[in-house]
Design a protein around this motif. Structure first.
Motif, PDB file in Angstrom:
ATOM      1  N   LEU A 266      26.569  51.119  43.439  1.00  0.00           N
ATOM      2  CA  LEU A 266      27.131  50.197  42.454  1.00  0.00           C
ATOM      3  C   LEU A 266      26.370  50.272  41.134  1.00  0.00           C
ATOM      4  CD1 LEU A 266      27.806  47.078  44.714  1.00  0.00           C
ATOM      5  CD2 LEU A 266      29.528  48.477  43.564  1.00  0.00           C
ATOM      6  N   GLY A 267      25.066  50.441  41.224  1.00  0.00           N
ATOM      7  CA  GLY A 267      24.273  50.605  40.001  1.00  0.00           C
ATOM      8  C   GLY A 267      24.494  49.501  38.988  1.00  0.00           C
ATOM      9  N   GLY A 268      24.634  48.287  39.434  1.00  0.00           N
ATOM     10  CA  GLY A 268      24.889  47.175  38.526  1.00  0.00           C
ATOM     11  C   GLY A 268      26.353  46.901  38.298  1.00  0.00           C
ATOM     12  N   GLY A 269      27.236  47.764  38.817  1.00  0.00           N
ATOM     13  CA  GLY A 269      28.676  47.551  38.705  1.00  0.00           C
ATOM     14  C   GLY A 269      29.183  46.594  39.778  1.00  0.00           C
ATOM     15  N   ARG A 270      30.489  46.493  39.874  1.00  0.00           N
ATOM     16  CA  ARG A 270      31.108  45.526  40.774  1.00  0.00           C
ATOM     17  C   ARG A 270      31.753  46.184  41.983  1.00  0.00           C
ATOM     18  NH1 ARG A 270      29.625  40.222  39.924  1.00  0.00           N
ATOM     19  NH2 ARG A 270      29.566  39.745  37.697  1.00  0.00           N
ATOM     20  N   LEU A 271      31.763  45.443  43.076  1.00  0.00           N
ATOM     21  CA  LEU A 271      32.469  45.829  44.293  1.00  0.00           C
ATOM     22  C   LEU A 271      33.792  45.077  44.306  1.00  0.00           C
ATOM     23  CD1 LEU A 271      32.666  47.101  47.140  1.00  0.00           C
ATOM     24  CD2 LEU A 271      31.407  45.118  47.999  1.00  0.00           C
ATOM     25  N   ALA A 272      34.893  45.783  44.111  1.00  0.00           N
ATOM     26  CA  ALA A 272      36.206  45.140  44.028  1.00  0.00           C
ATOM     27  C   ALA A 272      36.721  44.788  45.422  1.00  0.00           C
ATOM     28  CB  ALA A 272      37.202  46.063  43.329  1.00  0.00           C
ATOM     29  N   MET A 273      37.101  43.546  45.597  1.00  0.00           N
ATOM     30  CA  MET A 273      37.661  43.060  46.852  1.00  0.00           C
ATOM     31  C   MET A 273      38.723  42.017  46.537  1.00  0.00           C
ATOM     32  SD  MET A 273      34.146  42.495  49.082  1.00  0.00           S
ATOM     33  CE  MET A 273      35.027  41.890  50.537  1.00  0.00           C
ATOM     34  N   ALA A 274      39.675  41.847  47.433  1.00  0.00           N
ATOM     35  CA  ALA A 274      40.589  40.717  47.326  1.00  0.00           C
ATOM     36  C   ALA A 274      39.802  39.432  47.601  1.00  0.00           C
ATOM     37  CB  ALA A 274      41.735  40.871  48.319  1.00  0.00           C
ATOM     38  N   THR A 275      40.329  38.312  47.167  1.00  0.00           N
ATOM     39  CA  THR A 275      39.649  37.023  47.311  1.00  0.00           C
ATOM     40  C   THR A 275      39.123  36.840  48.729  1.00  0.00           C
ATOM     41  OG1 THR A 275      41.153  36.112  45.654  1.00  0.00           O
ATOM     42  CG2 THR A 275      39.878  34.539  46.952  1.00  0.00           C
ATOM     43  N   ILE A 276      37.821  36.644  48.858  1.00  0.00           N
ATOM     44  CA  ILE A 276      37.175  36.740  50.163  1.00  0.00           C
ATOM     45  C   ILE A 276      37.416  35.546  51.079  1.00  0.00           C
ATOM     46  CG2 ILE A 276      35.382  38.264  49.308  1.00  0.00           C
ATOM     47  CD1 ILE A 276      33.515  35.810  49.169  1.00  0.00           C
ATOM     48  N   ASP A 277      37.830  34.410  50.537  1.00  0.00           N
ATOM     49  CA  ASP A 277      38.025  33.251  51.398  1.00  0.00           C
ATOM     50  C   ASP A 277      39.494  32.912  51.628  1.00  0.00           C
ATOM     51  OD1 ASP A 277      38.643  32.376  48.889  1.00  0.00           O
ATOM     52  OD2 ASP A 277      37.338  30.601  48.909  1.00  0.00           O
ATOM     53  N   ALA A 278      40.409  33.778  51.149  1.00  0.00           N
ATOM     54  CA  ALA A 278      41.825  33.452  51.297  1.00  0.00           C
ATOM     55  C   ALA A 278      42.700  34.662  51.582  1.00  0.00           C
ATOM     56  CB  ALA A 278      42.334  32.735  50.039  1.00  0.00           C
ATOM     57  N   VAL A 279      42.540  35.734  50.815  1.00  0.00           N
ATOM     58  CA  VAL A 279      43.397  36.906  50.979  1.00  0.00           C
ATOM     59  C   VAL A 279      42.924  37.714  52.191  1.00  0.00           C
ATOM     60  CG1 VAL A 279      44.253  39.014  49.902  1.00  0.00           C
ATOM     61  CG2 VAL A 279      43.838  36.977  48.513  1.00  0.00           C
ATOM     62  N   PRO A 280      43.828  38.112  53.086  1.00  0.00           N
ATOM     63  CA  PRO A 280      43.411  38.808  54.306  1.00  0.00           C
ATOM     64  C   PRO A 280      42.469  39.982  54.074  1.00  0.00           C
ATOM     65  CG  PRO A 280      45.694  38.177  54.520  1.00  0.00           C
ATOM     66  CD  PRO A 280      45.274  37.797  53.132  1.00  0.00           C
ATOM     67  N   ALA A 281      42.784  40.883  53.137  1.00  0.00           N
ATOM     68  CA  ALA A 281      41.926  42.050  52.926  1.00  0.00           C
ATOM     69  C   ALA A 281      40.516  41.638  52.513  1.00  0.00           C
ATOM     70  CB  ALA A 281      42.532  42.968  51.868  1.00  0.00           C
ATOM     71  N   GLY A 282      40.413  40.578  51.723  1.00  0.00           N
ATOM     72  CA  GLY A 282      39.104  40.079  51.329  1.00  0.00           C
ATOM     73  C   GLY A 282      38.350  39.478  52.498  1.00  0.00           C
ATOM     74  N   LYS A 283      39.060  38.747  53.343  1.00  0.00           N
ATOM     75  CA  LYS A 283      38.419  38.159  54.519  1.00  0.00           C
ATOM     76  C   LYS A 283      37.945  39.241  55.477  1.00  0.00           C
ATOM     77  CE  LYS A 283      41.811  35.400  55.718  1.00  0.00           C
ATOM     78  NZ  LYS A 283      42.523  34.348  56.500  1.00  0.00           N
ATOM     79  N   TYR A 284      38.778  40.251  55.691  1.00  0.00           N
ATOM     80  CA  TYR A 284      38.373  41.353  56.564  1.00  0.00           C
ATOM     81  C   TYR A 284      37.158  42.084  55.984  1.00  0.00           C
ATOM     82  CZ  TYR A 284      43.027  41.029  58.801  1.00  0.00           C
ATOM     83  OH  TYR A 284      44.155  40.608  59.469  1.00  0.00           O
ATOM     84  N   GLY A 285      37.184  42.321  54.667  1.00  0.00           N
ATOM     85  CA  GLY A 285      36.089  43.038  54.029  1.00  0.00           C
ATOM     86  C   GLY A 285      34.772  42.287  54.139  1.00  0.00           C
TER      87      GLY A 285
END
Length: 271
Positions: free
Chosen positions: A141-160
């Motif tokens: 990441l080197g200071g960049g961002r890890l893109a994820m769907a919303t972690i507490d609501a969207v399924p892909a974010g929760k799985y991630g």
């Protein structure tokens, strides 16, 4: 009507241009489908094939499963709901908003770590999902961002999030997560080079030639990724059940498998 309810209904109607204004059945009424964003390529293809075979049409609204479930709860005029996880289908089911006996498990998916660049890119080595994963991700990441769907609501974010927690990497990267409204929005952040890494479904990665897969998360690192589907209780469209039957049948299998989904061989009730 409370403000939140008005907003949810308005959002659903805005996504469905020329949606029916009542629930009365019409012979020419399209089947209104609310579907998880990760289904877009495969479901568009399957729906087009269904139209070609039957002359009937579907109008599909894609978004995060959480947003769609809330819109159905608020009274949005959906005939079919296809969720990216069991929890949001359970939510609609508990509210009594599904047609009895219509719910099935339709598809399965996998979760992957992606980076920008074409699929044949050799610039990035495969990432080992080992005990030092948190350190590895932080370095990439080197200071960049890890893109994820919303972690507490969207399924892909929760799985991630669940996968990163299971692999001991969540605490190392949680401060660098860029949360998107759905998994396709997270995919876009990586595809545009705005995030050096992202966590999406395998089918999303397969659909975009401008990203490549660095690793596939073990199936036991997160809850099973199951896509249930059901006709809504308020649907009056007789073609809703017909379309659902088509999606679970052999005619639609190729549309889903070409995008990387695993079709549930003998769908049954999800609960």
């Amino acid at each position: 009507m409370p403000l939140t309810r008005r907003i949810l209904v308005a959002g659903a109607l805005a996504a469905l241009t020329l949606a029916p204004t009542d629930r009365a059945a019409r012979a020419d009424a399209p089947v209104v489908v609310f579907a998880a964003a990760s289904l877009k390529n495969a479901l568009d293809d399957a729906a087009a094939a269904w139209t070609k075979a039957t002359g009937k049409t579907a109008r599909i609204s894609y978004a995060g499963s959480n947003a769609l479930a809330k819109q159905i709860e608020a009274g949005a005029p959906a005939d079919l709901f296809v969720s990216a996880d069991l929890a949001w289908m359970d939510y609609v089911d508990r509210a009594g908003l599904l047609k009895a006996g219509s719910r099935i498990d339709l598809l399965r998916n996998a979760l992957v770590l992606i980076a920008p660049g074409p699929k044949d890119s050799a610039s990035d080595p495969q990432v080992a999902l080992a005990p030092n994963l948190g350190t590895t991700l932080t370095r990439i990441l080197g200071g960049g961002r890890l893109a994820m769907a919303t972690i507490d609501a969207v399924p892909a974010g929760k799985y991630g999030k669940a996968a990163l927690e299971k692999l001991g990497a969540w605490d190392a990267v949680k401060g660098q997560v860029a949360q998107a409204e759905n998994v396709r929005a997270a995919l876009l952040l990586v595809a545009r080079g705005e995030a050096p890494l992202g966590i999406v479904y395998a089918t999303d990665a397969a659909a975009d030639p401008s990203v490549h897969v660095l690793a596939t998360f073990p199936a036991d690192s997160h809850p099973p990724i199951v896509y249930p589907a059901a006709v809504t209780r308020e649907s009056r469209n007789p073609d809703a059940g017909t379309l659902l039957g088509y999606l679970r049948g052999p005619e639609a299998r190729g549309s889903f498998e070409r995008q990387g989904f695993t079709v549930v061989a003998q769908p049954g009730a999800s609960q």
